[in-house]
Design an enzyme around this catalytic site. Structure first.
Site, PDB file in Angstrom:
ATOM      1  N   LYS A 177       0.715  29.743   2.665  1.00 29.21           N
ATOM      2  CA  LYS A 177       0.735  29.427   1.240  1.00 29.21           C
ATOM      3  C   LYS A 177      -0.519  29.966   0.566  1.00 29.21           C
ATOM      4  O   LYS A 177      -1.609  29.879   1.124  1.00 29.21           O
ATOM      5  CB  LYS A 177       0.789  27.905   1.026  1.00 29.21           C
ATOM      6  N   GLU A 230       3.311  15.245  -5.208  1.00 30.81           N
ATOM      7  CA  GLU A 230       4.519  15.738  -4.544  1.00 30.81           C
ATOM      8  C   GLU A 230       4.439  15.589  -3.029  1.00 30.81           C
ATOM      9  O   GLU A 230       3.436  15.971  -2.421  1.00 30.81           O
ATOM     10  CB  GLU A 230       4.596  17.244  -4.778  1.00 30.81           C
ATOM     11  N   ASN A 252       0.476  17.604  -9.252  1.00 31.72           N
ATOM     12  CA  ASN A 252       0.707  18.280 -10.524  1.00 31.72           C
ATOM     13  C   ASN A 252       0.004  17.477 -11.618  1.00 31.72           C
ATOM     14  O   ASN A 252       0.436  16.383 -11.964  1.00 31.72           O
ATOM     15  CB  ASN A 252       2.198  18.398 -10.815  1.00 31.72           C
ATOM     16  N   LYS A 265      14.259  22.535 -10.435  1.00 34.80           N
ATOM     17  CA  LYS A 265      15.003  21.292 -10.237  1.00 34.80           C
ATOM     18  C   LYS A 265      16.176  21.252 -11.208  1.00 34.80           C
ATOM     19  O   LYS A 265      16.070  21.750 -12.327  1.00 34.80           O
ATOM     20  CB  LYS A 265      14.084  20.094 -10.499  1.00 34.80           C
ATOM     21  N   GLY A 312       4.063  25.177  -6.712  1.00 33.68           N
ATOM     22  CA  GLY A 312       5.405  25.157  -7.278  1.00 33.68           C
ATOM     23  C   GLY A 312       6.345  26.127  -6.597  1.00 33.68           C
ATOM     24  O   GLY A 312       7.316  26.584  -7.185  1.00 33.68           O
ATOM     25  N   ARG A 341      -0.249  16.891 -14.763  1.00 32.04           N
ATOM     26  CA  ARG A 341       0.351  17.050 -16.102  1.00 32.04           C
ATOM     27  C   ARG A 341       1.607  16.204 -16.188  1.00 32.04           C
ATOM     28  O   ARG A 341       2.082  15.679 -15.185  1.00 32.04           O
ATOM     29  CB  ARG A 341       0.747  18.510 -16.315  1.00 32.04           C
ATOM     30  N   LEU A 348       8.405  22.606   7.463  1.00 31.05           N
ATOM     31  CA  LEU A 348       9.433  21.565   7.623  1.00 31.05           C
ATOM     32  C   LEU A 348      10.761  22.178   7.204  1.00 31.05           C
ATOM     33  O   LEU A 348      10.898  22.639   6.070  1.00 31.05           O
ATOM     34  CB  LEU A 348       9.089  20.351   6.765  1.00 31.05           C
ATOM     35  N   ARG A 403      19.698  18.342 -15.889  1.00 28.20           N
ATOM     36  CA  ARG A 403      19.120  19.384 -16.750  1.00 28.20           C
ATOM     37  C   ARG A 403      20.242  20.304 -17.211  1.00 28.20           C
ATOM     38  O   ARG A 403      20.885  20.985 -16.405  1.00 28.20           O
ATOM     39  CB  ARG A 403      18.080  20.198 -15.987  1.00 28.20           C
ATOM     40  N   HIS A 425      12.444  16.405  -1.222  1.00 31.45           N
ATOM     41  CA  HIS A 425      11.288  16.444  -2.124  1.00 31.45           C
ATOM     42  C   HIS A 425      11.230  15.094  -2.845  1.00 31.45           C
ATOM     43  O   HIS A 425      12.123  14.779  -3.619  1.00 31.45           O
ATOM     44  CB  HIS A 425      11.459  17.599  -3.120  1.00 31.45           C
TER      45      HIS A 425
HETATM   46  C1  MV4 Z   1       6.787  23.461   2.199  1.00 31.15           C
HETATM   47  C2  MV4 Z   1       8.094  23.534   2.697  1.00 31.15           C
HETATM   48  C3  MV4 Z   1       8.261  23.311   4.046  1.00 31.15           C
HETATM   49  N1  MV4 Z   1       7.189  23.062   4.834  1.00 31.15           N
HETATM   50  N2  MV4 Z   1       5.757  23.211   3.018  1.00 31.15           N
HETATM   51  C4  MV4 Z   1       7.824  24.555  -2.354  1.00 31.15           C
HETATM   52  C5  MV4 Z   1       7.230  24.013  -3.575  1.00 31.15           C
HETATM   53  C6  MV4 Z   1       5.896  23.559  -3.196  1.00 31.15           C
HETATM   54  N3  MV4 Z   1       5.530  22.367  -3.894  1.00 31.15           N
HETATM   55  C7  MV4 Z   1       5.964  23.321  -1.722  1.00 31.15           C
HETATM   56  N4  MV4 Z   1       7.170  23.941  -1.269  1.00 31.15           N
HETATM   57  C8  MV4 Z   1       7.533  23.852   0.024  1.00 31.15           C
HETATM   58  N5  MV4 Z   1       6.525  23.624   0.899  1.00 31.15           N
HETATM   59  C9  MV4 Z   1       5.968  23.026   4.310  1.00 31.15           C
HETATM   60  N6  MV4 Z   1       4.914  22.777   5.110  1.00 31.15           N
HETATM   61  C10 MV4 Z   1       9.135  23.809   1.816  1.00 31.15           C
HETATM   62  C11 MV4 Z   1       8.854  24.003   0.479  1.00 31.15           C
HETATM   63  C12 MV4 Z   1       9.982  24.298  -0.356  1.00 31.15           C
HETATM   64  C13 MV4 Z   1      10.437  23.396  -1.317  1.00 31.15           C
HETATM   65  C14 MV4 Z   1       9.825  22.163  -1.535  1.00 31.15           C
HETATM   66  C15 MV4 Z   1      10.284  21.287  -2.496  1.00 31.15           C
HETATM   67  C16 MV4 Z   1      11.399  21.625  -3.258  1.00 31.15           C
HETATM   68  C17 MV4 Z   1      12.006  22.828  -3.066  1.00 31.15           C
HETATM   69  C18 MV4 Z   1      11.560  23.724  -2.106  1.00 31.15           C
HETATM   70  C19 MV4 Z   1      12.199  24.942  -1.925  1.00 31.15           C
HETATM   71  C20 MV4 Z   1      11.758  25.817  -0.984  1.00 31.15           C
HETATM   72  C21 MV4 Z   1      10.643  25.495  -0.199  1.00 31.15           C
END
Ligand code: MV4
Length: 446
Positions: free
Chosen positions: A158, A275, A289, A237, A164, A291, A203, A337, A208
């Site tokens: 990342k 989150e 976040n 979303k 986001g 905001r 993961l 939405r 979420h």
């Molecule tokens: C992750 C993940 C799986 N494992 N981190 C995407 C948004 C950001 N806030 C973090 N995200 C993710 N991080 C780990 N270690 C999968 C995502 C992710 C995701 C998370 C929330 C909602 C939608 C998503 C879509 C794709 C990947």
């Protein structure tokens, strides 16, 4: 209290903020691009200023034009809404430097949360659970390979300045990590001007779940519970609900206490969403976040707390009028939405709204700026309405949602309404059986 707020946004959220101002007896200034001259909140505001042409960079992201508008109208505060400049530390800093109140966290906190490595580090320090990983900048590929070996594949890279869902790369094995490490860094550099990346265990099928927190200047930090936001595609979303069907009151309190404690320790002020990914009964911190969020309304419905009014009061230096023990979750709420998009391809569908009818009744809330004859411009976010349904329990909430969506008529443009109509009757949705990938898989079956 602040006296006159400049609303540095457009669309439904500008009206949402304007309504809160009205209730608090605060004057409003609308700013708009050329094409947005006839936007509903421009008509409703006490004053309005055109701040630039249709491109967001020249209008809603144009800091000097927004400050000039505040100066000529005598506004004493700026509300950034959601998106646009709402997380921009530089904007917050400049607003405050001009003697205006920024309705949001301090620029220092915006900077801190914008740096995902620092945010993760900070939360970890105060006992908020994180997913295993580096929690620091990766120095080189060898270090990434070492950590991946320890935590096990798959892993995710990342960008520290991402967030986001932007600037992420999943590595399923060592080969993939080797060939993508430098790419992840150069993409981070190109997109965010910062090549720092970190690594986490990936993961595969989490949910979420995010916590709404609100903090005043007197150290009162309160959790308003969680929202379930797994129904998304492309990090957008589509449907959010509260409370989540998979967590217990005990988990709600445990995580709520952890996040409020962490934010209290860092002296955070304002609203924040913390989150998490939720997997096999465990929470893993992702981001803060700093905001207001689009989906704040589902929390408002089940808690009876007006988050935007509280946000304005907090920025004005007032104490929160309630305590953690006063926060009670009442029933269930779902937000749909309604985007000006094709419900199958999600291609934007701008154009003129020829016919419009909004649903109504007890527990039916519509947050929208559109009206019959309004033309949805192609330049901005495609959200045209939020349908927010509140009922005593989830089952009746879904039944009421079905009726409300049936009553909704928006002709002239394509919208996501038909997708929502199918979702509220879908057996997985009804059973609460889904993760963050569910919607993308579902769409493929259409
Ligand atoms: C992750 C993940 C799986 N494992 N981190 C995407 C948004 C950001 N806030 C973090 N995200 C993710 N991080 C780990 N270690 C999968 C995502 C992710 C995701 C998370 C929330 C909602 C939608 C998503 C879509 C794709 C990947």
């Amino acid at each position: 209290m602040v006296q006159k707020i400049l609303i540095a946004n457009r669309g439904d959220i500008a009206i949402r903020v304007l309504r809160a101002c009205k209730e608090l007896g605060i004057k409003t200034v609308a700013v708009h691009s050329v094409v947005d001259e006839n936007l509903m909140h421009v008509k409703l505001a006490d004053e309005s200023v055109c701040i630039g042409d249709n491109r967001s960079t020249n209008s809603y992201l144009n800091i000097s034009a927004i400050l000039s508008a505040a100066e000529i109208t005598g506004a004493d505060a700026v509300h950034p809404g959601v998106g646009f400049l709402s997380e921009n530390a530089n904007f917050a800093k400049i607003v405050e430097a001009h003697g205006l109140t920024f309705i949001g966290p301090s620029h220092e906190h915006l900077t801190m949360m914008g740096d995902k490595i620092i945010a993760r580090h900070t939360m970890e320090k105060f006992g908020v659970p994180t997913v295993s990983g580096s929690a620091e900048v990766l120095k080189n590929l060898d270090q990434a390979l070492d950590i991946a070996e320890k935590i096990g594949y798959p892993v995710i890279l990342k960008a520290s300045s991402g967030g986001g869902g932007k600037g992420m790369k999943v590595a399923w094995d060592e080969e993939y990590l080797k060939s993508n490490f430098n790419l992840a860094k150069s993409e981070a550099k190109a997109n965010f001007g910062d090549d720092r990346v970190y690594i986490e265990k990936y993961l595969t099928n989490p949910r979420h779940i995010e916590f709404q927190v609100i903090a005043d200047k007197f150290g009162n930090v309160i959790s308003l519970g969680e929202r379930e936001c797994s129904i998304q595609r492309n990090n957008q979303k589509l449907m959010e609900e509260a409370p989540s069907t998979v967590i217990t009151q005990e988990e709600r309190e445990t995580i709520g206490n952890l996040v409020t404690n962490a934010l209290r320790q860092i002296k955070y002020v304002g609203v924040a969403t913390v989150e998490f990914l939720y997997n096999d009964g465990k929470f893993y911190f992702m981001e803060v976040n700093p905001r207001l969020q689009v989906e704040h309304s589902v929390t408002e419905e089940i808690t009876g707390i007006d988050i935007v009014k509280e946000q304005i009061r907090i920025a004005s230096g007032e104490k929160l009028s309630f305590r953690q023990k006063d926060v009670k979750i009442n029933g269930h709420a779902i937000e749909f939405r309604i985007n000006a998009e094709d419900p199958k391809t999600f291609m934007p569908s701008p154009g003129k709204i020829e016919e419009l009818h909004f649903p109504g009744g007890n527990g039916v809330r519509i947050d929208s700026h559109i009206y019959r004859g309004y033309s949805v411009p192609p330049y901005y976010d495609s959200l045209v309405a939020k349908v927010i349904i509140h009922s005593s329990d989830r089952t009746s909430c879904l039944m009421k949602s079905d009726q409300a969506l049936e009553e909704l008529i928006i002709d002239g443009i394509k919208t996501t309404t038909d997708l929502h109509k199918a979702l509220v009757k879908n057996s997985d949705i009804v059973a609460g059986r889904f993760d963050i990938h569910w919607l993308e898989k579902y769409i493929k079956t259409l």
